[in-house]
Design a protein around this motif. Structure first.
Motif, mmCIF file in Angstrom:
data_model
loop_
_atom_site.group_PDB
_atom_site.id
_atom_site.type_symbol
_atom_site.label_atom_id
_atom_site.label_comp_id
_atom_site.label_asym_id
_atom_site.label_seq_id
_atom_site.Cartn_x
_atom_site.Cartn_y
_atom_site.Cartn_z
ATOM 1 N N PHE A 76 0.853 -1.186 0.000
ATOM 2 C CA PHE A 76 0.000 0.000 0.000
ATOM 3 C C PHE A 76 0.889 1.236 0.000
ATOM 4 C CE2 PHE A 76 -4.045 1.985 0.672
ATOM 5 C CZ PHE A 76 -3.795 3.133 1.411
ATOM 6 N N PRO A 135 0.526 4.849 -1.584
ATOM 7 C CA PRO A 135 -0.336 5.698 -2.405
ATOM 8 C C PRO A 135 0.354 6.874 -3.090
ATOM 9 C CG PRO A 135 -0.822 6.001 -0.076
ATOM 10 C CD PRO A 135 0.201 4.931 -0.165
ATOM 11 N N HIS A 136 1.424 7.414 -2.500
ATOM 12 C CA HIS A 136 2.061 8.529 -3.186
ATOM 13 C C HIS A 136 3.456 8.772 -2.609
ATOM 14 C CE1 HIS A 136 0.341 10.618 0.363
ATOM 15 N NE2 HIS A 136 1.426 11.324 0.281
ATOM 16 N N LYS A 194 -3.824 -2.157 -5.718
ATOM 17 C CA LYS A 194 -3.031 -1.085 -5.107
ATOM 18 C C LYS A 194 -3.706 0.234 -5.381
ATOM 19 C CE LYS A 194 1.181 -0.078 -5.319
ATOM 20 N NZ LYS A 194 2.390 0.368 -6.011
ATOM 21 N N PRO A 195 -3.504 1.231 -4.499
ATOM 22 C CA PRO A 195 -4.024 2.553 -4.852
ATOM 23 C C PRO A 195 -3.309 3.044 -6.098
ATOM 24 C CG PRO A 195 -2.893 2.599 -2.718
ATOM 25 C CD PRO A 195 -2.796 1.214 -3.215
ATOM 26 N N TYR A 204 -2.473 10.043 -6.538
ATOM 27 C CA TYR A 204 -3.838 10.487 -6.880
ATOM 28 C C TYR A 204 -3.869 11.979 -7.164
ATOM 29 C CZ TYR A 204 -8.818 11.501 -5.959
ATOM 30 O OH TYR A 204 -10.127 11.941 -6.031
ATOM 31 N N THR A 227 2.189 2.418 -10.069
ATOM 32 C CA THR A 227 1.063 1.681 -9.511
ATOM 33 C C THR A 227 1.301 0.179 -9.644
ATOM 34 O OG1 THR A 227 -0.406 3.477 -10.207
ATOM 35 C CG2 THR A 227 -1.448 1.418 -9.543
ATOM 36 N N TYR A 237 -9.396 4.252 -3.380
ATOM 37 C CA TYR A 237 -8.197 3.470 -3.653
ATOM 38 C C TYR A 237 -7.640 2.741 -2.447
ATOM 39 C CZ TYR A 237 -8.641 5.920 -8.017
ATOM 40 O OH TYR A 237 -9.135 6.414 -9.191
ATOM 41 N N ASP A 238 -8.515 2.343 -1.500
ATOM 42 C CA ASP A 238 -8.045 1.545 -0.359
ATOM 43 C C ASP A 238 -7.942 0.080 -0.772
ATOM 44 O OD1 ASP A 238 -9.420 3.311 2.524
ATOM 45 O OD2 ASP A 238 -7.489 3.425 1.512
ATOM 46 N N LYS A 282 -4.843 -2.528 1.930
ATOM 47 C CA LYS A 282 -4.459 -1.654 3.033
ATOM 48 C C LYS A 282 -3.910 -2.525 4.164
ATOM 49 C CE LYS A 282 -6.312 2.626 4.723
ATOM 50 N NZ LYS A 282 -7.458 3.252 5.299
#
Lengths: 366, 620
Positions: free
Chosen positions: A126, A128-129, B313-314, B318, B374, B570-571, B574
């Motif tokens: 996980f 995300p950024h 995956k997220p 974003y 991603t 986008y969870d 997790k």
């Protein structure tokens, strides 16, 4: 016939819609068998697709390398114009830059699938950024772009700059479906004025030359070939008579649209004569060609003009040999205003000119 | 049907009378049905446009071929010697471009997925105006009919290339394809523009006004961001194309001189003075450039969704993805004249547009990198949709990179109007965008039709198409570098271009094979609608709201209340979570085991979200 077929098709379409509609109503009562949806993740196909993507990329790299080796022998030879060599150089530099990016990005794109393909019990990370990463991969492309911009602007400004004072001026005009060229003539070295309302294909004034302008008297034209000198700047004055055309000289890396109502121009210098090229390429039949490269109708693909590059002395000699438009079409003397008729007559009566002219000229005939 | 109010307490459809066949399937105001209408129309047009390309590829790949076998279809356009008429060749090229760019990639891509997904992903019952939505499709349909009809008229369809530059397109005496065919083209496009505007205004209004409880802008799926930016691009730029077309209609039929000056044709000088063909080019490309972003942004949005879901995956970055799309949207309006470097316009303009064009490469690159990030450390499932999304990224990168070469004005001198340009836009538009559309179909088919498409056929379709597209368009770059001009019926008239015959034949064969692969898709599509395996409500285990509807969502999408949204879409995977995905409508209070610190703090806000009252005073 087509109307009948179209009509029948429409009738059948309408009938089909109506039938489907009625069937829908009937089917509403029928239960559809429910099935367990198949398990999407755990079959072998997933692994095969992942491996396939990676193998595909390897095949691509090989194919790319091989096809380039095979294709490059047919690329245009080294540019025959000075600016052309510069634009070619920057083209290949840019291609190398983008090919590097192409390899890196596509390699990662096709490697990650095989490395990170679904495995039972595995969990994705996980993540995300990462703003630093975003900054890095924004700044690096931006710097590369800036580099390409600044070098490109420099070249662009040089190519598009005004032609040198001593450039050889030649007018090239596009029409459906041929090019024609007009030279300023050896006596005044100035192109005569023109007006599209004077164009008349019947009498032969395809350029709309204005014979009230004395500069027109010595202008000469050709619709079969254009000669230019080697080693001297050439300024093409480009126009079009009917629709958009575009002057494209592939070997010279020259291109400029020909626009009805808006004259355009392009100047360049070549240091390879037609003969030089024939020797360099080992092809005694080589010729420079001019093509049209803006869609202009049915004959767009067949607007070929032969371009001959002469050594400077040969070019000057060739120019002197050409007969002016006026001398080839003496009836146009009627268009000349009375006060200029005397000057114009010099072109329609060449025998008189031979005895009266004082400067040393080569034989004018042929 | 449109406002949220009446249905939040409805259970079932007892209040609504059963709509007949015509109102359900033909004149429907339901966004899902309209989406399917666009989709089917788009597919039909894609087949027509694709077939056209095969005809002219036959001409280019096999110049001596006897095309008499096409006489039953093309009639007078194949002459007695079996040769394709050069005017019809240009008409085919024109119609291929027009059909693919507008009818397939704008209507078929935006029209389908904006319509289908916007209400479902933002948690709305339907679009802001179902009526306007229906009009949007039927204007498109009428436009399609007129454009289709123009293919069969005696003087032939429009033949000035898809950009229809005047004076060629203004003067019927210059080209038979500038006669009735051009008039029909212009009328069809005017109606098309009306359709696009009706749709675009609806999309933006819906996204702004009809988001469900808790669906703040920063929780919107990237598809919605993409569709919104696309709609804004269209609303602002399509009217300019309409103006260009109107002025052209005036020049053609009412004696004006917007684009015409100093013309002598067919033995007489035309009276028009003072106009400029360059004006048309500016007006056209003012739409033309945003148009290509209108084509690619929805595809990019769809890819974001497909790649995130299937990587578990997220989507990486974003916010960066949103900013890059916004950047692309703004820059799209100020780069148009890079299509005009060699028109003879002031070179200073060339400099300005070159700088801006190379800037727009940056946000595009950022998007590609984010897709790849991603994939990194994902747990990737290769559904057909995922394969096409990965293929999209590859085409987008490859085609986008050559755009950098073309955006450099100095380099464009040699490459403008050559096959290098054709290769560039076919990769980045004709392939990347089409792959986005196809990925969208594979991914949302279960929600559209309640059935699953056949996976194995999907794999076959992908591999044949992916290999085929590169086989057709990669070699095309070589032909462009060698200087081959566009829109040439044949290159045999020039010694310079009397090469690469084998390469051209190869590209034609590859094109034919690639087209055949699409038949696999069409078969799969039609077969699965009727006889496909029944789908589950959320076959891809995706987080976005559309998957919380029943297997076959009906009118109003959710049978009960509209879901409220608590988290971003986008969870996936997790840490600590029970499953590898947490849909948007699951509150943080239900997932204490996986909440990040700041998310625990947001649990108090859930009561506020839940207590939002929909405005019951908005009439239907």
């Amino acid at each position: 016939m087509i109307i009948l077929v179209g009509f029948l098709a429409l009738v059948f379409l309408a009938l089909t819609v109506i039938v489907i509609g009625k069937t829908q109503v009937l089917l509403k009562g029928v239960k559809v068998k429910t099935e367990e949806p198949e398990d999407l993740h755990l079959d072998k196909a997933n692994d095969w697709n992942a491996i396939g993507l990676f193998v595909f990329w390897i095949i691509c790299i090989i194919g790319l390398a091989w096809s380039y080796m095979d294709a490059k022998k047919d690329f245009l030879p080294e540019a025959s114009s000075l600016h052309g060599r510069i634009t070619d150089y920057w083209f290949w530099v840019s291609m190398i830059v983008i090919m590097i990016a192409f390899f890196i990005v596509n390699s990662l794109l096709f490697y990650f699938p095989i490395k990170y393909r679904y495995k039972k019990g595995n969990k994705a990370t996980f993540y995300p950024h990462n703003n630093n990463l975003e900054i890095i991969w924004t700044v690096i492309p931006a710097l590369l772009m800036a580099g390409l911009v600044f070098t490109g602007l420099k070249v662009w400004n040089e190519v598009m700059d005004d032609a040198p004072e001593d450039a050889e001026v030649i007018e090239i005009m596009g029409r459906q479906f041929a090019w024609a060229v007009r030279y300023p003539g050896v006596d005044d070295n100035k192109l005569g004025g023109y007006d599209y309302r004077l164009i008349d294909d019947v009498t032969g004034n395809s350029f709309g030359m204005d014979f009230t302008d004395p500069n027109s008297f010595d202008d000469f034209t050709s619709s079969t070939e254009i000669h230019i000198p080697k080693g001297k700047p050439v300024l093409l004055k480009i126009r079009a008579r009917d629709v958009l055309h575009s002057v494209f000289i592939p070997h010279m890396r020259v291109k400029m649209d020909a626009v009805p109502g808006m004259p355009t121009k392009f100047w360049f210098v070549t240091d390879k004569s037609t003969e030089d090229m024939r020797i360099e390429l080992g092809n005694p039949d080589f010729n420079y060609e001019i093509a049209c490269t803006e869609i202009c109708g049915r004959g767009h693909f067949s607007m070929r003009l032969l371009l001959i590059v002469d050594e400077l002395e040969d070019f000057e000699a060739w120019k002197k040999e050409q007969k002016s438009f006026l001398s080839m079409n003496p009836s146009f003397i009627d268009k000349v205003p009375d006060n200029l008729k005397a000057r114009a007559l010099k072109y329609t009566e060449p025998e008189i000119e031979l005895t009266e002219v004082l400067d040393v000229t080569e034989g004018v005939t042929e | 049907m449109s406002a949220v109010s009446l249905h939040s307490e409805d259970h079932g459809h007892e209040e609504h009378h059963e709509l007949g066949f015509i109102r359900t399937y033909i004149f429907s105001e339901d966004h899902k049905m309209i989406a399917k209408q666009y989709l089917i129309s788009g597919i039909v047009w894609a087949v027509i446009g694709g077939l056209m390309s095969l005809v002219f590829r036959l001409q280019l790949g096999f110049p001596d071929i006897d095309m008499s076998f096409l006489k039953p279809f093309l009639g007078q356009w194949i002459d007695a010697q079996g040769k394709l008429d050069p005017n019809f060749y240009l008409a085919l090229v024109t119609m291929h471009g027009t059909i693919m760019v507008f009818f397939v990639l704008t209507a078929g891509l935006s029209g389908t997925f904006s319509n289908f997904l916007i209400p479902l992903q933002i948690g709305a019952r339907d679009m802001a105006s179902g009526f306007m939505n229906m009009l949007s499709y039927w204007f498109f349909f009428i436009s399609s009919m007129i454009m289709f009809w123009s293919i069969f008229i005696e003087t032939g369809p429009a033949g000035g290339s898809w950009v229809i530059y005047p004076p060629l397109s203004a003067l019927p005496e210059a080209n038979p394809g500038s006669g009735l065919g051009m008039t029909l083209w212009l009328v069809a496009m005017a109606l098309f523009i009306v359709s696009s505007l009706l749709g675009g205004i609806n999309y933006v209004t819906t996204v702004i006004n009809l988001r469900t409880k808790g669906m703040t802008f920063d929780k919107l799926p990237l598809t919605i961001w993409a569709f919104t930016f696309t709609a804004i691009l269209g609303i602002l730029s399509f009217p300019v194309l309409l103006s260009a077309a109107l002025l052209l209609i005036f020049d053609r039929s009412f004696g004006t001189s917007f684009y015409l000056s100093d013309i002598y044709i067919n033995g007489h000088a035309l009276p028009n003075q003072g106009g400029s063909p360059i004006l048309f080019q500016h007006l056209f490309w003012f739409l033309g450039h945003p148009e290509v972003y209108i084509v690619i942004l929805p595809a990019l949005g769809i890819s974001s969704e497909v790649i995130a879901t299937n990587s578990r995956k997220p989507i990486f970055g974003y916010k960066a993805m949103i900013f890059s799309m916004a950047g692309i949207m703004f820059l799209a309006f100020i780069v148009w004249a890079h299509h005009m470097f060699m028109t003879g316009m002031n070179p200073f303009l060339g400099s300005v547009f070159m700088i801006l064009t190379l800037i727009i490469a940056v946000p595009s690159a950022v998007k590609a990198f984010n897709y790849i990030a991603t994939l990194w450390r994902g747990n990737i499932i290769f559904t057909p949709a995922m394969l096409f999304a990965i293929g999209l990224v590859s085409f987008f990168v490859s085609g986008g990179l050559t755009g950098i070469i073309l955006g450099n004005a100095a380099l464009d001198i040699q490459l403008h109007d050559t096959y290098f340009v054709v290769a560039h836009f076919h990769l980045v538009m004709g392939s990347a965008a089409i792959f986005g559309m196809v990925a969208g179909v594979y991914h949302w088919f279960p929600k559209m039709f309640g059935k699953m498409m056949n996976k194995s056929l999907g794999y076959v379709h992908f591999w044949m198409t992916f290999a085929g597209v590169y086989a057709v368009f990669f070699p095309m770059h070589y032909i462009g570098i060698a200087g081959f001009p566009r829109r040439y019926y044949s290159w045999s008239g020039f010694e310079t271009f009397d090469i690469y015959a084998d390469l051209n034949s190869f590209m034609t064969v590859a094109a034919i094979l690639t087209f055949s692969a699409q038949l696999v898709f069409i078969f799969n599509f039609i077969y699965s609608i009727f006889w496909g395996k029944k789908a589950t409500a959320n076959p891809w285990s995706s987080n976005t709201l559309e998957w919380t509807t029943p297997i076959n969502p009906g009118h109003g999408n959710w049978p009960g209340e509209l879901p409220a949204v608590y988290r971003w879409p986008y969870d996936y995977s997790k840490p600590g979570a029970k499953e590898d995905f947490i849909p948007q409508n699951i509150p943080f209070s239900a997932t204490p085991e996986s909440n990040l610190e700041e998310e625990n703090e947001m649990i108090e806000d859930e009561k506020i979200i839940d207590s939002i009252e929909f405005n019951k005073n908005i009439p239907d």
